[in-house]
Design an enzyme around this catalytic site. Structure first.
Site, PDB file in Angstrom:
ATOM      1  N   HIS A 132       0.831  -1.202   0.000  1.00  0.00           N
ATOM      2  CA  HIS A 132       0.000   0.000   0.000  1.00  0.00           C
ATOM      3  C   HIS A 132       0.872   1.261   0.000  1.00  0.00           C
ATOM      4  O   HIS A 132       2.002   1.243   0.490  1.00  0.00           O
ATOM      5  CB  HIS A 132      -0.869   0.042   1.275  1.00  0.00           C
ATOM      6  CG  HIS A 132      -2.038  -0.894   1.264  1.00  0.00           C
ATOM      7  ND1 HIS A 132      -2.282  -1.786   2.276  1.00  0.00           N
ATOM      8  CD2 HIS A 132      -3.046  -1.061   0.370  1.00  0.00           C
ATOM      9  CE1 HIS A 132      -3.389  -2.467   2.008  1.00  0.00           C
ATOM     10  NE2 HIS A 132      -3.874  -2.051   0.856  1.00  0.00           N
ATOM     11  N   CYS A 161      -2.713   0.272   9.628  1.00  0.00           N
ATOM     12  CA  CYS A 161      -3.718  -0.726   9.218  1.00  0.00           C
ATOM     13  C   CYS A 161      -4.655  -1.134  10.345  1.00  0.00           C
ATOM     14  O   CYS A 161      -5.768  -1.573  10.110  1.00  0.00           O
ATOM     15  CB  CYS A 161      -3.046  -2.007   8.736  1.00  0.00           C
ATOM     16  SG  CYS A 161      -1.530  -1.748   7.882  1.00  0.00           S
TER      17      CYS A 161
HETATM   18  C1  CIR Z   1      -3.459  -7.635   3.152  1.00  0.00           C
HETATM   19  O1  CIR Z   1      -2.642  -8.120   2.377  1.00  0.00           O
HETATM   20  O2  CIR Z   1      -4.470  -7.070   2.771  1.00  0.00           O
HETATM   21  C2  CIR Z   1      -3.184  -7.749   4.629  1.00  0.00           C
HETATM   22  N1  CIR Z   1      -2.474  -8.967   4.889  1.00  0.00           N
HETATM   23  C3  CIR Z   1      -2.402  -6.563   5.140  1.00  0.00           C
HETATM   24  C4  CIR Z   1      -3.153  -5.283   5.073  1.00  0.00           C
HETATM   25  C5  CIR Z   1      -2.375  -4.121   5.592  1.00  0.00           C
HETATM   26  N2  CIR Z   1      -3.161  -2.955   5.605  1.00  0.00           N
HETATM   27  C6  CIR Z   1      -2.703  -1.735   5.422  1.00  0.00           C
HETATM   28  O3  CIR Z   1      -1.527  -1.537   5.097  1.00  0.00           O
HETATM   29  N3  CIR Z   1      -3.560  -0.729   5.532  1.00  0.00           N
END
Ligand code: CIR
Length: 255
Positions: free
Chosen positions: A163, A250
């Site tokens: 991201h 996150c």
């Molecule tokens: C994913 O790949 O969607 C999750 N394992 C990690 C999400 C991390 N979220 C973020 O950076 N906002």
């Protein structure tokens, strides 16, 4: 970066099935729960109210609530995650946001956008195109937030980075913490940029939450730089979320 509320969701046993770009080990639930409790306690220490939602076993990545919505002062916008296994998390988050906000809008598609690609500063909303966020998703967000007076600027998430905010975070009204590879793209021209120390790129995902900067533990050079710049840094264990490409931002929705 001044907030009165945050929403988090407890990690559950299914986190072992969470998405990851590279397998660097299975996350341990006990350790993740400890880190998560520390994270929530730190948010609460600022005086903010933290709404802690229960684990969602059907959605292994549901602990990463940030990706489900964008919270602005005027209202919230439900996202449309590019990761198919995560799309159902949005419906689970919606009632909580509807209870907190008068106005809740949603990205209805066909585009995709995840909260992790959105950095809101005092002057604009930066959205990084990524494997999860596409041009149509950004266009729909742009239309939805325009009546609220927000301008959206499309930028790029570096290749191979999950991201946009994996590589940056807002420290105050004009200061951004960013990796060198992201800052070098010029997307933060006009802001003051503090770079993560070489080899500490994973320290870039922090959150400024009221008086604190919450950052992942284990990045001493970047922590020292931030402290020297006057920030009140709190280091939170992130070893287990890091195995799933997750970090400080996150784990909460903040408003
Ligand atoms: C994913 O790949 O969607 C999750 N394992 C990690 C999400 C991390 N979220 C973020 O950076 N906002």
């Amino acid at each position: 970066f001044e907030f009165t509320r945050a929403v988090t969701r407890k990690p559950g046993a299914s986190i072992i099935d969470g998405l990851r770009a590279q397998d660097i080990g299975t996350p341990n639930l006990e350790t993740m729960l400890q880190h998560h409790a520390d994270y929530v306690a730190t948010l609460r220490e600022t005086g903010a109210r933290v709404i802690e939602l229960p684990a969602l076993l059907d959605f292994p990545d549901a602990v990463f609530v940030e990706d489900t919505a964008l919270c602005l002062p005027q209202g919230a916008i439900l996202m449309r995650p590019g990761a198919e296994t995560r799309r159902g998390e949005v419906v689970q988050m919606a009632p909580t946001l509807r209870a907190q906000y008068d106005e809740v809008l949603e990205i209805s598609g066909p585009g995709f956008i995840e909260g992790g690609d959105i950095l809101t500063t005092e002057r604009e909303i930066l959205v990084g195109r990524s494997a999860r966020t596409d041009a149509a998703g950004i266009a729909e967000l742009t239309e939805l937030v325009a009546p609220w007076g927000h301008a959206v600027r499309e930028v790029h998430t570096p290749e191979g980075v999950l991201h946009f905010k994996t590589d940056c975070s807002l420290l105050d009204a004009e200061t951004i913490l960013a990796t060198q590879r992201l800052a070098a793209t010029g997307c933060f021209d006009g802001y003051r940029v503090i770079n993560t120390a070489p080899g500490e790129e994973a320290a870039a995902n922090t959150i400024r939450f009221n008086q604190f900067v919450l950052m992942p533990a284990g990045f001493p050079k970047t922590a020292a730089t931030l402290r020297a710049a006057g920030y009140d840094v709190r280091e939170i264990g992130n070893s287990e979320c890091a195995k799933l490409d997750g970090g400080m931002s996150c784990l909460s929705l903040r408003f």
